[in-house]
Scaffold this active site. Structure first.
Site, mmCIF file in Angstrom:
data_model
loop_
_atom_site.group_PDB
_atom_site.id
_atom_site.type_symbol
_atom_site.label_atom_id
_atom_site.label_comp_id
_atom_site.label_asym_id
_atom_site.label_seq_id
_atom_site.Cartn_x
_atom_site.Cartn_y
_atom_site.Cartn_z
ATOM 1 N N TRP A 99 0.830 -1.203 0.000
ATOM 2 C CA TRP A 99 0.000 0.000 0.000
ATOM 3 C C TRP A 99 0.872 1.265 0.000
ATOM 4 O O TRP A 99 0.920 2.027 0.962
ATOM 5 C CB TRP A 99 -0.928 0.002 1.223
ATOM 6 N N ASN A 137 1.842 0.217 -10.387
ATOM 7 C CA ASN A 137 0.498 0.443 -10.894
ATOM 8 C C ASN A 137 -0.338 1.447 -10.115
ATOM 9 O O ASN A 137 -1.134 2.169 -10.684
ATOM 10 C CB ASN A 137 -0.249 -0.901 -10.937
ATOM 11 N N GLU A 176 -6.485 -2.110 -17.232
ATOM 12 C CA GLU A 176 -5.300 -1.246 -17.159
ATOM 13 C C GLU A 176 -5.598 0.141 -16.594
ATOM 14 O O GLU A 176 -4.720 0.770 -16.006
ATOM 15 C CB GLU A 176 -4.673 -1.110 -18.556
ATOM 16 N N ASP A 189 -5.009 4.527 -9.440
ATOM 17 C CA ASP A 189 -4.300 3.948 -10.576
ATOM 18 C C ASP A 189 -3.452 5.000 -11.298
ATOM 19 O O ASP A 189 -3.978 5.951 -11.887
ATOM 20 C CB ASP A 189 -5.349 3.366 -11.537
ATOM 21 N N ARG A 218 10.903 -8.109 -8.424
ATOM 22 C CA ARG A 218 9.617 -8.780 -8.639
ATOM 23 C C ARG A 218 8.615 -7.648 -8.840
ATOM 24 O O ARG A 218 8.542 -6.726 -8.023
ATOM 25 C CB ARG A 218 9.281 -9.644 -7.432
ATOM 26 N N ASP A 220 4.875 -6.160 -9.193
ATOM 27 C CA ASP A 220 3.483 -6.400 -8.832
ATOM 28 C C ASP A 220 2.547 -5.981 -9.968
ATOM 29 O O ASP A 220 2.872 -5.097 -10.760
ATOM 30 C CB ASP A 220 3.200 -5.547 -7.582
ATOM 31 N N LYS A 223 -0.194 -6.945 -15.164
ATOM 32 C CA LYS A 223 -1.244 -6.913 -16.209
ATOM 33 C C LYS A 223 -2.112 -5.656 -16.111
ATOM 34 O O LYS A 223 -2.930 -5.402 -16.997
ATOM 35 C CB LYS A 223 -2.121 -8.156 -16.123
ATOM 36 N N GLU A 244 4.343 -10.350 -11.962
ATOM 37 C CA GLU A 244 3.110 -10.994 -11.524
ATOM 38 C C GLU A 244 2.020 -10.687 -12.546
ATOM 39 O O GLU A 244 1.567 -9.557 -12.648
ATOM 40 C CB GLU A 244 2.686 -10.465 -10.151
ATOM 41 N N GLY A 248 -4.800 -17.418 -14.937
ATOM 42 C CA GLY A 248 -4.529 -18.836 -15.108
ATOM 43 C C GLY A 248 -4.433 -19.290 -16.553
ATOM 44 O O GLY A 248 -4.198 -20.469 -16.818
#
Ligand SMILES: *[C@@H]1O[C@H](CO)[C@@H](O)[C@H](O)[C@H]1NC(C)=O
Ligand SMILES: *[C@@H]1O[C@H](CO)[C@@H](O)[C@H](O)[C@H]1NC(C)=O
Ligand SMILES: *[C@@H]1O[C@H](CO)[C@@H](O)[C@H](O)[C@H]1NC(C)=O
Ligand SMILES: *[C@@H]1O[C@H](CO)[C@@H](O)[C@H](O)[C@H]1NC(C)=O
Ligand SMILES: *[C@@H]1O[C@H](CO)[C@@H](O)[C@H](O)[C@H]1NC(C)=O
Ligand SMILES: *[C@@H]1O[C@H](CO)[C@@H](O)[C@H](O)[C@H]1NC(C)=O
Length: 484
Positions: A99, A137, A176, A189, A218, A220, A223, A244, A248
């Site tokens: 956060w 993001n 997005e 965002d 890494r 976050d 997508k 990330e 699936g």
């Protein structure tokens, strides 16, 4: 207002200049900084349901690196490091680090600038890599609309996409440009189409990596930002990146393998979990998913991070505690094509369900090193390292499924052969595969038990197992290892 942060200084902790190829050899221990170890070695109670800081720190991580290294890990992934919202929201505190409120300051719950640099240099002295988790993001707020002036450095509404919740995951624009979170903690965002914001983040990641000697990042919520944002960001980081992409579907994830170095292998995670969650799990589904990823990702499955647990999903043992199924499922990340990632606490048999229950304090385990799953992890790391050492093509050889039946799976990645079963501890599995490629009558050794056996005269393998346990058979790789 935009300003440079983490300006590279003489005090920076130099990285080891790890390439993606270097990372491929490694295995990663993922930890939640607030829950791994305290600075003074104390073990305060930590009620996961309360979702508040339990006071794990970077100093604490330093003090327990031996525990991680003893299991055979040579990289760690820590929680995001920047300053988060303070205080207690209806969803608890920002102990997880996701956060962000101030991109230019560290989260002082975890320690000081000097502590984080000491973590980095200590890891490097031990030959280990540091992976830092980063969030681009969004920023986190405590009201809707957010109090934009509380954010640093982006403190105006115009720095963010117009408010809308993400409602349609089939609409990529919605994914997005609309917002994650909820009315308690809206995740504002970032307008990552804005050139000034893009420039800020490219400078930010460049400096952050240098300042703290990160060997990898890494990333976050990949997508949730347009794909075309990522190549320049990854280039600016100038270290290995793993993204990330929480989905699936191999077809959805595949294009992202072209814009970041590697992805967390979510498409395989779901069928892996299901395959070993019950004795009727579908092993074909796992095999089919892996084959699809091998043929559609930019570098097949090689540049993926393989995991059974993480901070966002229920621990495996929250739904299945049969130790035979657990050990089979845990073996997977270590025998497949990508980079193994173990989520802290799995080795101690933790059973927490969904977030927040899957973020238990590790100090409550006493860091015991002689527990069966700790030893299982140590053995799996050692078997993988032995296979890498035995064949310079091991890491570049795609695994093959030699046999997939209702309860058994035979996976070949020469020189390693893995026999898995989801029959459970009451089962007596048998595996029989003609012509695995071994020499006739070749001596084989089970890297998990160190039992010896011979290939048959045609180089095939027939094994009668017991207690539903997995078997890993690199040829002659057991000698120098200390197993059990
Ligand atoms: C963590 O530290 C804070 C501030 O010192 C303290 O109030 C809190 O009780 C501590 N939490 C635990 C679990 O010890
Ligand atoms: C908004 O944030 C600023 C900076 O932290 C603070 O001074 C101000 O009181 C906040 N306003 C409200 C309405 O909370
Ligand atoms: C997709 O989402 C965007 C942003 O919410 C919206 O403006 C657009 O109308 C949506 N497109 C479709 C086809 O629903
Ligand atoms: C795992 O198995 C349990 C018990 O059969 C079931 O309730 C649960 O939905 C399964 N979980 C997954 C992710 O397959
Ligand atoms: C197992 O999964 C495959 C997809 O990979 C599917 O075709 C098959 O029907 C499934 N088997 C069962 C018993 O559900
Ligand atoms: C694997 O292949 C890549 C790309 O061709 C190459 O750079 C790397 O050196 C190879 N690794 C090994 C261990 O042969």
């Amino acid at each position: 207002m935009l300003r440079r942060l983490f300006a590279a200084s003489l005090l920076a902790a130099p990285a080891l200049c790890a390439s993606a190829q270097d990372w491929q050899k490694r295995s990663i221990y993922q930890l939640v900084t607030d829950r791994f170890a305290t600075s003074d070695g104390s073990a305060p109670p930590c009620d996961t349901g309360e979702r508040i800081y339990c006071n794990g720190t970077w100093q604490g991580v330093i003090s327990r690196l031996g525990y991680i290294q003893n299991m055979g890990f040579d990289a760690i992934w820590i929680s995001p490091i920047v300053a988060n919202i303070e205080g207690t929201t209806p969803e608890g505190q920002a102990y997880h680090g996701y956060w962000t409120q101030d991109q230019n300051a560290l989260n002082d719950h975890f320690g000081t600038d000097a502590d984080l640099k000491l973590l980095s240099t200590t890891l490097h002295e031990m030959g280990m890599y540091l992976m830092i988790d980063v969030v681009v993001n969004h920023m986190a707020a405590t009201s809707l609309p957010p109090n934009y002036t509380a954010f640093t450095p982006f403190d105006e509404q115009a720095d963010f996409h117009r408010f809308c919740w993400i409602t349609d995951y089939n609409n990529q624009t919605d994914v997005e440009q609309c917002w994650l979170g909820d009315t308690n903690v809206p995740l504002a965002d970032m307008d990552t189409e804005d050139d000034a914001i893009v420039d800020f983040f490219n400078n930010w990641i460049h400096n952050l990596v240098i300042e703290y000697g990160a060997d990898g990042v890494r990333i976050d919520t990949v997508k949730h930002i347009r794909k075309s944002f990522w190549p320049a960001f990854v280039a600016a980081a100038n270290v290995f990146s793993i993204g990330e992409v929480l989905d699936g579907d191999v077809n959805y994830v595949s294009p992202y393998t072209g814009v970041v170095d590697s992805v967390l292998d979510y498409p395989t995670y779901y069928p892996l979990y299901r395959a070993f969650n019950t004795t009727s799990g579908n092993l074909s589904e796992l095999a089919d998913t892996v084959k699809a990823a091998q043929s559609s990702y930019r570098l097949g499955e090689f540049m993926t991070g393989s995991f059974l647990e993480n901070q966002d999903n229920p621990r495996f043992q929250s739904t299945q505690t049969d130790q035979a199924l657990v050990k089979n499922a845990m073996a997977w990340p270590f025998i497949q094509d990508g980079i193994p990632i173990l989520y802290y606490g799995q080795e101690q048999g933790y059973t927490g369900g969904n977030d927040p229950y899957n973020r238990e304090a590790l100090w409550l385990s006493g860091y015991e090193e002689d527990k069966p799953l700790v030893m299982h992890v140590r053995t799996l790391n050692a078997a993988r390292k032995a296979a890498i050492a035995a064949s310079d093509q091991y890491l570049n050889t795609s695994l093959k499924f030699l046999s997939v039946s209702q309860n058994t799976l035979v996976v070949s990645k020469p020189p390693m052969l893995t026999l898995l079963t989801n029959g459970g501890s009451a089962s007596t599995p048998s595996w029989s595969v003609p012509d695995v490629g071994y020499a006739g009558d070749e001596d084989l050794i089970d890297a998990l038990s160190c039992d010896t056996m011979k290939a048959d005269k045609d180089g095939g393998v027939s094994v009668q197992g017991s207690g539903g346990m997995p078997q890993v058979r690199p040829d002659a790789l057991c000698d120098s290892r200390d197993v059990r």
